[in-house]
Design an enzyme around this catalytic site. Sequence first.
Site, PDB file in Angstrom:
ATOM      1  N   THR B  24       0.854  -1.182   0.000  1.00  0.00           N
ATOM      2  CA  THR B  24       0.000   0.000   0.000  1.00  0.00           C
ATOM      3  C   THR B  24       0.897   1.241   0.000  1.00  0.00           C
ATOM      4  O   THR B  24       1.861   1.308   0.756  1.00  0.00           O
ATOM      5  CB  THR B  24      -1.040  -0.020   1.142  1.00  0.00           C
ATOM      6  OG1 THR B  24      -2.029   0.962   0.853  1.00  0.00           O
ATOM      7  CG2 THR B  24      -0.439   0.244   2.518  1.00  0.00           C
ATOM      8  N   CYS B  30      -3.026   8.299   7.364  1.00  0.00           N
ATOM      9  CA  CYS B  30      -3.666   6.976   7.363  1.00  0.00           C
ATOM     10  C   CYS B  30      -2.738   5.961   8.039  1.00  0.00           C
ATOM     11  O   CYS B  30      -1.536   6.186   8.144  1.00  0.00           O
ATOM     12  CB  CYS B  30      -3.943   6.504   5.941  1.00  0.00           C
ATOM     13  SG  CYS B  30      -5.045   7.576   5.012  1.00  0.00           S
ATOM     14  N   HIS B  47      -5.490  -0.404   4.799  1.00  0.00           N
ATOM     15  CA  HIS B  47      -5.078   1.010   4.756  1.00  0.00           C
ATOM     16  C   HIS B  47      -6.277   1.831   5.236  1.00  0.00           C
ATOM     17  O   HIS B  47      -7.153   2.170   4.457  1.00  0.00           O
ATOM     18  CB  HIS B  47      -4.703   1.348   3.311  1.00  0.00           C
ATOM     19  CG  HIS B  47      -4.158   2.735   3.094  1.00  0.00           C
ATOM     20  ND1 HIS B  47      -3.091   2.983   2.261  1.00  0.00           N
ATOM     21  CD2 HIS B  47      -4.541   3.961   3.556  1.00  0.00           C
ATOM     22  CE1 HIS B  47      -2.843   4.293   2.231  1.00  0.00           C
ATOM     23  NE2 HIS B  47      -3.711   4.907   3.006  1.00  0.00           N
TER      24      HIS B  47
END
Lengths: 196, 161
Positions: B24, B30, B47
């Site tokens: 990711t 995040c 994520h």
Amino acid sequence: MTEKYTANQLDILKEVINIGGGNAATSLSKLLDKKVNMKVPTIQEMSYDVVFEKIMPADTIVKAVQIQTSGDMAGMFLFVLNEFGFNDITTELLRGYEESQEIAESAVCELVNILVNNFVNAIAKFLELDIQTDVPYIMEDMFGSLLTSAYLEEFQYDENLWVFKNEYWIEDNKWESSLYFVPQDEILENIISKIK
Amino acid sequence: MQEEAIKVGIGDYKVANSPHSLITVALGSCVGIALYDPVSKVGGLSHIMLPDSTAFRGEKKVEKFADLAIPSLVEELLKIGASSKLEAKIAGGASMFKLKNTIAKEQIGQRNIAAVKKVLAEMQIPIVGEHTGEDYGRTMWLDLEDLTVRIRTAQRQYLNL
């Protein structure tokens, strides 16, 4: 979600951004003594996936200048340049001066400061709004990390985001640069209501 | 890694098994959560964007919220053959911007980290590796063959968890 703004409201927002962006372009033109053009502003609702597919891949390393605003147009301006654009602009700004990374960064910071303040002042005058700008910060990071965090820090939690974007050229050179405005929640509704 | 890693989008998760790997990119505020069963080498990468779905009404995308995504990912891992003895490695939760009038612990990155830790603690999943906070973006790989998590920071530094 797609019905957040009517076509008419979007036209109004586009006009507001056009005025702000046009003023910013003029100020840049004076500063650089070169012709600065601006593309018709983009106001578009996109998902994050589409942004990273169409505008720039999420893991592209960019230089970004952040300027927070408060008052009637609270939010964050984010001026994004890829490395190529950064080199272009600093060469332009520092003609004849010794170049160091630090000086180049602070020159770009000041340029964006002028750009954003002209943008904001034009809108404030046009709509009789009270808007303050904070000091600029420059950083280097991944486009995706910066953009998602900017929206999340300004409490924009939707699946899709409204992208307010201006692109500039100096003479025939398109800078790989864009100016984003990330509004705090409800701010755009307030601005639209002032126009009616 | 010989083969292309499986891409996990922002606000999404994916599962796989050894010898595959998951990636990711561009974690800012995040948080990325790598969850795997070290024995069966079945694992997933999540994520998440936001800490808590209960603050929102209406339709919610499960994969976006720490409190919904982690339990849902665990359920999916159990379905494809993971045992309940899972381990977690987490990364991200940066404070990317210098924000006026916001105290550090109220920034979204810090809230995301706290929420992820709370959910993992409640589900009794130990965190065996962590690279969180600071002010820069990260890309994260989960290699299910050797169970390492590789981090690349925006400054192009690499480290393994």
